[in-house]
Write an enzyme that holds these catalytic residues in place. Structure first.
Site, PDB file in Angstrom:
ATOM      1  N   ARG A  30      -6.997   3.071   0.606  1.00  8.42           N
ATOM      2  CA  ARG A  30      -5.899   3.264   1.545  1.00  8.42           C
ATOM      3  C   ARG A  30      -6.339   4.133   2.719  1.00  8.42           C
ATOM      4  O   ARG A  30      -5.979   3.864   3.874  1.00  8.42           O
ATOM      5  CB  ARG A  30      -4.708   3.913   0.834  1.00  8.42           C
ATOM      6  CG  ARG A  30      -3.556   4.216   1.772  1.00  8.42           C
ATOM      7  CD  ARG A  30      -2.359   4.817   1.052  1.00  8.42           C
ATOM      8  NE  ARG A  30      -1.285   5.098   1.992  1.00  8.42           N
ATOM      9  CZ  ARG A  30      -0.073   5.503   1.627  1.00  8.42           C
ATOM     10  NH1 ARG A  30       0.211   5.688   0.349  1.00  8.42           N
ATOM     11  NH2 ARG A  30       0.852   5.732   2.534  1.00  8.42           N
ATOM     12  N   TYR A  43       9.441   0.876   9.382  1.00  6.03           N
ATOM     13  CA  TYR A  43       8.196   0.154   9.663  1.00  6.03           C
ATOM     14  C   TYR A  43       8.223  -0.520  11.038  1.00  6.03           C
ATOM     15  O   TYR A  43       7.169  -0.872  11.564  1.00  6.03           O
ATOM     16  CB  TYR A  43       7.931  -0.889   8.578  1.00  6.03           C
ATOM     17  CG  TYR A  43       7.530  -0.278   7.262  1.00  6.03           C
ATOM     18  CD1 TYR A  43       6.198   0.025   6.995  1.00  6.03           C
ATOM     19  CD2 TYR A  43       8.479   0.023   6.298  1.00  6.03           C
ATOM     20  CE1 TYR A  43       5.824   0.596   5.792  1.00  6.03           C
ATOM     21  CE2 TYR A  43       8.115   0.598   5.091  1.00  6.03           C
ATOM     22  CZ  TYR A  43       6.789   0.888   4.845  1.00  6.03           C
ATOM     23  OH  TYR A  43       6.423   1.469   3.654  1.00  6.03           O
ATOM     24  N   ASN A  94       2.326  -3.478  -2.731  1.00  9.40           N
ATOM     25  CA  ASN A  94       2.232  -3.868  -1.324  1.00  9.40           C
ATOM     26  C   ASN A  94       0.936  -4.612  -1.029  1.00  9.40           C
ATOM     27  O   ASN A  94      -0.069  -4.412  -1.718  1.00  9.40           O
ATOM     28  CB  ASN A  94       2.293  -2.610  -0.447  1.00  9.40           C
ATOM     29  CG  ASN A  94       3.698  -2.084  -0.297  1.00  9.40           C
ATOM     30  OD1 ASN A  94       4.647  -2.854  -0.141  1.00  9.40           O
ATOM     31  ND2 ASN A  94       3.857  -0.774  -0.345  1.00  9.40           N
ATOM     32  N   HIS A 124       9.141  -5.030   4.916  1.00 12.25           N
ATOM     33  CA  HIS A 124       8.695  -4.047   5.894  1.00 12.25           C
ATOM     34  C   HIS A 124       8.880  -4.533   7.338  1.00 12.25           C
ATOM     35  O   HIS A 124       8.212  -4.059   8.258  1.00 12.25           O
ATOM     36  CB  HIS A 124       7.235  -3.637   5.653  1.00 12.25           C
ATOM     37  CG  HIS A 124       7.076  -2.813   4.411  1.00 12.25           C
ATOM     38  ND1 HIS A 124       5.877  -2.258   4.027  1.00 12.25           N
ATOM     39  CD2 HIS A 124       7.968  -2.428   3.459  1.00 12.25           C
ATOM     40  CE1 HIS A 124       6.041  -1.581   2.894  1.00 12.25           C
ATOM     41  NE2 HIS A 124       7.318  -1.676   2.540  1.00 12.25           N
ATOM     42  N   CYS A 154      11.495  -3.952  -2.852  1.00 13.96           N
ATOM     43  CA  CYS A 154      11.170  -2.841  -1.955  1.00 13.96           C
ATOM     44  C   CYS A 154      12.326  -1.851  -2.002  1.00 13.96           C
ATOM     45  O   CYS A 154      13.461  -2.226  -2.299  1.00 13.96           O
ATOM     46  CB  CYS A 154      10.965  -3.370  -0.535  1.00 13.96           C
ATOM     47  SG  CYS A 154      10.503  -2.104   0.678  1.00 13.96           S
TER      48      CYS A 154
END
Length: 432
Positions: A90, A248, A144, A194, A164
């Site tokens: 990440r 987002y 995700n 998102h 989500c």
């Protein structure tokens, strides 16, 4: 009832255990199996999960295993909350795109594509294990990028639905502003995972009722400053939209500003990694038997409630709404099947849906305004190309997905991003 959690060593898991304990009448779980290859981490998380359940006199047993096949065997539902490559991957997803002037984020843009390429093959392998050993189990994907992962699962014919926490987060936030029970809030929530907007907020007469009144305008008047601060978006923009975008959307509406901030302030991944280290130290304390306040900073607020209510509806053990939209209705990620007529049927959208033992059926959606429909269609095209790249690999497929993304869309930039994506993820890409 057996519930298996793949990625059970996640620091999120105590949140799930707390939700199972509080909502035991909704979802009567007898066995919670946590599946994770990281043995020491898994035992710390499992220990706290056991203490949380025991504190609230929940009878479920908590078992652990590194074997997916053993963990999911005969499960009634399987939750996926894994991170291929861990926080180190990440950190890379949020860093190297900045070198090309693009937002670095784990689900949006080039970083999100990298995560999809690492994740989709692994999730499909897990799903095949579920198909063999628990063919009637529902797979609930919280991993995700949820939209792309769920599309992969559904395309392969699995009993799957994506989840989500954005919708339930808005529901709870709006209920708090209005001082009402969250069950009285129904959302007109539309878009992709998102990439969603709350175009309306209905205050129901009673929880689960069909009648109510529209309160979004008064929310924007009375609580606009708080809403804008939560989203880190300008209030005039939100009022001009007449809708509340998910946070987002900031990566789209203020892309260059976010890039500058990330270059200055560092990645969210580094902060999350530090939080996780603290949490795991806390989880090791045998006296700790409640989820710590620090967990709220990790993200995933209300995930447990949404997950419990969704699984309960799918298995027929309870009703209710994680979206405030009445009994048996929840905001989920599922096949479009004509719900948004400007998208292909196999696109995965995020909308309120009727959920029961027969499955998931999106509710009718009023026509989507061009301001939103254009971006939804654009990102859907990218997601289709991203899935092809994840399934088949290849430099050209990765490049096509990046070129199609609305935050990239320039050939030279796509060239540079493709090179960096493959270089940083080679260990996770069988074809590279």
């Amino acid at each position: 009832m057996k519930l298996a959690v793949v990625g059970g060593g996640s620091t999120y898991t105590p949140e799930l255990a707390d939700g199972l304990a509080r909502l035991r009448d909704t979802l009567p779980v007898g066995e919670l199996v946590l599946v994770d290859p990281a043995a020491e981490r898994l035992e710390r998380v499992a220990g706290l999960a056991r203490r949380i359940l025991a504190r609230q006199d929940h009878p479920a047993t908590v078992t652990t295993t590194a074997s997916v096949a053993a963990g999911v065997e005969d499960a009634d539902a399987v939750l996926l909350q894994l991170r291929v490559g861990g926080q180190a991957a990440r950190e890379q997803d949020e860093t190297w795109p900045l070198e090309c002037g693009c937002v670095g984020q784990e689900t949006t843009g080039a970083g999100g594509l990298a995560k999809a390429l690492r994740t989709v093959p692994v999730v499909l392998g897990i799903a095949e294990q579920v198909r063999r050993t628990a063919p009637r189990a529902w797979i609930v994907d919280f991993t995700n990028p949820v939209g792309i992962v769920t599309r992969a699962l559904l395309t392969a014919g699995h009993r799957a639905v994506g989840l989500c926490n954005v919708a339930i987060g808005f529901q709870r936030r709006f209920a708090r502003h209005l001082g009402v029970d969250p069950g009285r809030i129904r959302l007109d929530h539309v878009g992709l995972n998102h990439l969603t907007w709350e175009r309306g907020v209905t205050l129901l007469d009673t929880p689960g009722a069909t009648g109510g009144r529209e309160v979004l305008p008064e929310l924007l008047v009375g609580f606009g400053e708080q809403i804008a601060a939560d989203l880190r978006l300008p209030l005039p923009l939100i009022r001009r939209l007449g809708a509340v975008p998910s946070y987002y959307l900031r990566y789209f509406y203020q892309h260059d500003t976010v890039v500058d901030e990330l270059r200055t302030n560092g990645s969210r991944a580094s902060r999350v990694a530090a939080i996780e280290r603290q949490l795991l130290e806390m989880y090791a304390d045998p006296a700790l038997d409640t989820k710590p306040d620090l967990l709220a900073q990790r993200g995933g607020a209300f995930y447990s409630e949404a997950a419990v209510q969704l699984v309960a509806a799918l298995l027929g053990t309870g009703s209710g709404s994680g979206s405030g939209d009445g009994a048996g209705v929840q905001v989920v990620d599922t096949r479009n099947d004509g719900t948004l007529p400007f998208l292909p049927d196999d696109a995965v959208i995020e909308v309120p849906a009727a959920v029961d033992t027969d499955g998931v059926r999106p509710l009718p959606v009023r026509p989507v305004e061009p301001l939103y429909a254009g971006l939804i269609a654009h990102v859907t095209a990218y997601e289709q190309l991203a899935l092809e790249a994840a399934l088949k690999g290849g430099y050209d497929r990765v490049h096509s997905a990046l070129l199609a993304h609305p935050l990239i869309g320039q050939a030279e930039r796509a060239d540079r991003l493709t090179d960096r994506l493959i270089a940083h993820n080679r260990a996770h890409l069988s074809w590279a």
